[in-house]
Design an enzyme around this catalytic site. Structure first.
Site, PDB file in Angstrom:
ATOM      1  N   HIS A  86      32.261  41.696  43.345  1.00 27.59           N
ATOM      2  CA  HIS A  86      31.046  41.509  42.536  1.00 27.59           C
ATOM      3  C   HIS A  86      31.067  40.171  41.787  1.00 27.59           C
ATOM      4  CE1 HIS A  86      33.318  43.564  39.195  1.00 27.59           C
ATOM      5  NE2 HIS A  86      32.590  42.787  38.428  1.00 27.59           N
ATOM      6  N   ASP A 222      37.098  46.277  45.647  1.00 25.86           N
ATOM      7  CA  ASP A 222      36.262  45.264  44.984  1.00 25.86           C
ATOM      8  C   ASP A 222      36.971  43.900  44.906  1.00 25.86           C
ATOM      9  OD1 ASP A 222      34.411  43.895  43.464  1.00 25.86           O
ATOM     10  OD2 ASP A 222      34.172  45.472  41.966  1.00 25.86           O
ATOM     11  N   SER A 653      36.900  41.221  34.910  1.00 25.60           N
ATOM     12  CA  SER A 653      36.740  41.480  36.330  1.00 25.60           C
ATOM     13  C   SER A 653      37.458  40.411  37.128  1.00 25.60           C
ATOM     14  CB  SER A 653      35.270  41.480  36.708  1.00 25.60           C
ATOM     15  OG  SER A 653      34.745  42.753  36.524  1.00 25.60           O
TER      16      SER A 653
HETATM   17  N1  ARG Z   1      30.998  47.984  35.969  1.00 22.76           N
HETATM   18  C1  ARG Z   1      31.604  46.792  36.481  1.00 22.76           C
HETATM   19  C2  ARG Z   1      31.312  45.616  35.551  1.00 22.76           C
HETATM   20  O1  ARG Z   1      30.884  45.811  34.473  1.00 22.76           O
HETATM   21  C3  ARG Z   1      31.212  46.511  37.880  1.00 22.76           C
HETATM   22  C4  ARG Z   1      29.812  46.039  38.091  1.00 22.76           C
HETATM   23  C5  ARG Z   1      29.486  45.711  39.510  1.00 22.76           C
HETATM   24  N2  ARG Z   1      29.376  46.884  40.344  1.00 22.76           N
HETATM   25  C6  ARG Z   1      28.249  47.641  40.471  1.00 22.76           C
HETATM   26  N3  ARG Z   1      28.263  48.690  41.244  1.00 22.76           N
HETATM   27  N4  ARG Z   1      27.126  47.328  39.846  1.00 22.76           N
HETATM   28  O2  ARG Z   1      31.034  44.516  35.812  1.00 22.76           O
HETATM   29  N1  GLU Z   2      33.168  45.043  35.789  1.00 19.40           N
HETATM   30  C1  GLU Z   2      33.465  44.337  34.589  1.00 19.40           C
HETATM   31  C2  GLU Z   2      33.377  42.820  34.773  1.00 19.40           C
HETATM   32  O1  GLU Z   2      32.620  42.332  35.575  1.00 19.40           O
HETATM   33  C3  GLU Z   2      34.778  44.787  34.080  1.00 19.40           C
HETATM   34  C4  GLU Z   2      34.575  46.125  33.560  1.00 19.40           C
HETATM   35  C5  GLU Z   2      34.681  46.156  32.062  1.00 19.40           C
HETATM   36  O2  GLU Z   2      33.677  45.920  31.375  1.00 19.40           O
HETATM   37  O3  GLU Z   2      35.787  46.426  31.626  1.00 19.40           O
HETATM   38  O4  GLU Z   2      33.967  42.046  34.045  1.00 19.40           O
END
Ligand code: ARG
Ligand code: GLU
Length: 722
Positions: A86, A222, A653
């Site tokens: 991502h 990921d 991330s």
């Molecule tokens: N929750 C993670 C973050 O905050 C992953 C986001 C990307 N993945 C998704 N399925 N939207 O960035």
């Molecule tokens: N998916 C998050 C990012 O893009 C990390 C998840 C979190 O917030 O800890 O940085």
């Protein structure tokens, strides 16, 4: 009785600071002083000098800020960088066409020549960090106003930067820490030629998509891979076909042994933003006011988008990314509320404040300096409550309606045009055309109209009429108080909502449409909503927020002085931090206990043929059937993801998860839903970061994608078989 009570409160604080062992995002240069002992106690086998050292190579030389929004790490002596899928998505998407859809099918460069350049992407190494608090606060006195203070600080920052010792190809910046009680200087090196090397198909890299997002157990691979290129001298250079793979000072060794429950891990990266020292009243408002408002607006926006996306394949493609980004924060905010309630975050914070107040009251000097601090902070927060609520309504609603985005851009250009500046105008026009071309590609007027109708209804009916735009009320009256009719009228005019019409106008006679925006209803409405907001909300909000910031800064300083036994770490601010903890499952709720590892078996359990979130590629299914895991499986199983108690946040991330020896064991990419309130209040019982096991990453590269030549570049180790 009161003695007993205060004893209990002190006990509570002692207990909670003892159990908070895994909380904190620590500054690398202070690890030796603040954390080394505890880290070794938790199982670390190296010294903190191996992690951060300015004079000789250390792990920090393998960590990069990836594009300023994620983290990456160097994993080969030829500049290979690993980050999340991502995080690399923009690059992957940019190189995708209908003919070669790298998002759907994945991409692998089989040699250097096939690696794909990305003009806007960069990675930044941290060369050195220095405490420059003394220089920056030189001349600042407690009696100064905020703006007086800021102007001295700004002057000192620019002086400090210009005096900093650095090479010409290096950069320097200074950032505030601990609510601007401390300042640190960073010497950095930024490489701007970063090429895409590989990415799995999204059915691996984003397996489970929004349904599984923020959730454990997780089964997502990921990751994506890039390579840093440098000039022939190995120094940063603009993109050139002649550039060569960067030879890093340090690259991470990769452990093939994995980690077990209880094992020490650390995550090294660039966390973006946390608010760990807020007043209890601010936590309460987050739970009871701000999050509910933001969630309510997004509930409606997401439902509308989802409805259209399910009915129309074209809309599905156009709105997937917007939907994902709106739903990402929405889901996190929804998780924060029960997490804060369940862990008693407000009560814990109140107990802490009571202890602080007790100590302050018992000391004459502190009492004079800090005696009223908490009371004033609480009062200021109470004052800001309705304003914060109005801000959240305004920003959430406004940013979801793209008609307003268009109006805002056009109005801004009109202002530039009318304020002279021929050059600025022509530059602005080019920018506007670029932005709108992008916007219209993923714009559907029917979706936007429905968003407008529904969200503007909320804006009017959920809010005090005093903060509602008079122009809107006038339009609404003309439309017979019918929101649907109003929407029809605004979108029917089609000045802005027809991409073709608007882009033609901007090509053929831009001055005409820019001037005419003065009378276009969407433009008038946008301006009046903004003006009403600025007048009725923002002015007072900014004043109060300024006061809160000042009080919060004093409170931070006071806490560090008064709560001497507590170790403080600065809130995340997108600078390099280390967090550490142990691999550990958790109890999600009554009767539900989660394991710390997931396996490929779980991918197959979730498999839904043809589903856009849970489809599994045929090749992966057959590797599973044949248990063909190569050197990457363990006891006949293929590890996929794991959780640990590392305190991480957005921006982490792509951060490496390292074992006790500093070897790469995983790639951080998310947190578990039950514990996402860790941005406000960390609790080791349920806060978990989610990582993809590095062996799954290598398995996908090698066995799935047939890009084993990349694995050969890496250094694989077996620390547990020593
Ligand atoms: N929750 C993670 C973050 O905050 C992953 C986001 C990307 N993945 C998704 N399925 N939207 O960035
Ligand atoms: N998916 C998050 C990012 O893009 C990390 C998840 C979190 O917030 O800890 O940085």
């Amino acid at each position: 009785m009161s003695l007993l009570r205060s004893l209990l409160v002190s006990l509570l604080i002692v207990i909670s600071s003892a159990t908070m062992a895994n909380e904190g995002m620590w500054l690398p240069l202070l690890l030796e002083k603040l954390n080394e002992k505890e880290m070794k106690g938790l199982g670390m086998k190296i010294s903190t000098k191996d992690i951060y050292n300015v004079n000789s190579g250390s792990l920090k030389d393998a960590i990069v800020s990836f594009g300023g929004f994620c983290t990456g790490e160097v994993i080969s002596s030829k500049g290979l960088v690993l980050t999340n899928h991502h995080c690399g998505l923009d690059a992957i998407q940019t190189h995708s066409t209908i003919g070669h859809n790298y998002i759907r099918d994945g991409f692998w460069a089989m040699n250097y020549a096939e690696e794909l350049p990305n003009p806007k992407l960069f990675v930044t190494f941290i060369i050195r960090i220095e405490d420059v608090t003394k220089q920056i606060l030189n001349g600042v006195t407690p009696s100064m106003t905020e703006s007086e203070r800021q102007s001295i600080v700004d002057k000192n920052i620019s002086e400090t930067r210009s005096k900093a010792k650095k090479e010409t190809y290096q950069d320097v910046f200074v950032k505030a820490f601990f609510e601007a009680n401390q300042y640190y200087m960073f010497i950095t090196e930024t490489y701007k030629d970063v090429r895409l090397v590989g990415a799995p198909p999204s059915s691996v890299g984003n397996f489970g998509q929004d349904t599984d997002n923020w959730m454990w157990p997780r089964h997502t691979g990921d990751f994506s891979m890039f390579r840093i290129y440098a000039g022939k001298d190995n120094k940063p250079a603009e993109y050139s076909a002649d550039n060569v793979p960067y030879v890093p000072k340090r690259s991470l060794a990769i452990s093939m042994d994995g980690v077990n429950e209880g094992d020490f891990t650390m995550v090294f990266g660039f966390p973006g933003k946390t608010m760990e020292y807020m007043h209890s009243e601010a936590i309460r408002q987050t739970m009871e006011v701000n999050n509910p408002v933001k969630i309510a607006v997004r509930d409606k926006a997401l439902a509308i988008m989802d409805g259209f996306m399910r009915r129309d394949e074209q809309i599905k493609i156009q709105y997937t990314k917007k939907y994902a980004s709106i739903s990402n924060a929405w889901k996190k905010w929804r998780g924060e509320i029960p997490g804060l309630i369940r862990t008693g975050a407000v009560e814990k914070r109140k107990a802490y404040e009571a202890e602080f107040q007790k100590r302050v009251s018992a000391n004459m000097e502190w009492k004079t300096k800090y005696g009223n601090l908490l009371k004033e902070l609480e009062a200021a927060w109470k004052e800001i409550e309705p304003l914060g609520k109005a801000r959240d309504y305004y920003t959430e609603i406004n940013s979801k309606i793209e008609l307003f985005t268009i109006a805002r851009r056009v109005n801004a250009l009109r202002n530039i045009k009318n304020n002279g500046g021929k050059h600025e105008y022509s530059e602005g026009l080019t920018k506007l055309k670029d932005t709108l071309t992008e916007l219209y590609r993923n714009f559907n007027p029917a979706v936007d109209k429905q968003l407008f109708e529904t969200l503007i209804t909320m804006y009017v009916s959920d809010q005090d009429s005093k903060i509602v735009s008079p122009v809107l009320m006038e339009y609404l009256k003309t439309a017979g108080k019918d929101f649907k009719k109003l929407a029809e009228e605004l979108y029917g005019a089609a000045d802005y909502t027809s991409g073709i019409k608007m882009m033609t106008a901007l090509e053929q006679n831009p001055a005409e449409i820019i001037e005419r925006s003065k009378t276009i209803k969407a433009s008038l409405l946008y301006d009046d909503m903004l003006a009403t907001y600025n007048k009725e909300v923002a002015a007072k909000l900014n004043e109060t927020q300024g006061r809160i910031n000042q009080l919060q800064r004093t409170y931070m300083q006071a806490q560090m002085e008064v709560m001497k036994e507590k170790k403080f770490y600065p809130d995340a601010n997108s600078t390099l931090r280390l967090t550490y903890g142990n691999v550990k499952g958790y109890t999600a709720r009554d009767g539900v206990k989660y394991d710390f590892y997931s396996y490929l078996d779980g991918v197959m359990e979730k498999y839904i043929p043809g589903d856009y979130e849970f489809d599994v590629p045929e090749k992966l299914r057959s590797l599973y059937q044949n248990k063909d895991y190569g050197q990457y499986g363990k006891n006949g199983k293929m590890p996929v993801c794991l959780v640990a108690t590392n305190h991480t946040t957005g921006g982490n991330s792509g951060s490496p998860a390292l074992d006790a020896y500093g070897n790469l064991v995983g790639l951080n990419f998310d947190r578990a839903w039950e514990g996402v309130m860790s941005d406000i209040s960390y609790d080791p019982s349920i806060c978990r970061n989610i990582m993809v096991d590095i062996r799954y990453v290598l398995f996908i590269i090698d066995k799935y994608a047939g890009a084993g030549h990349l694995v050969k570049e890496m250094k694989l180790v077996n620390p547990k078989k020593k």
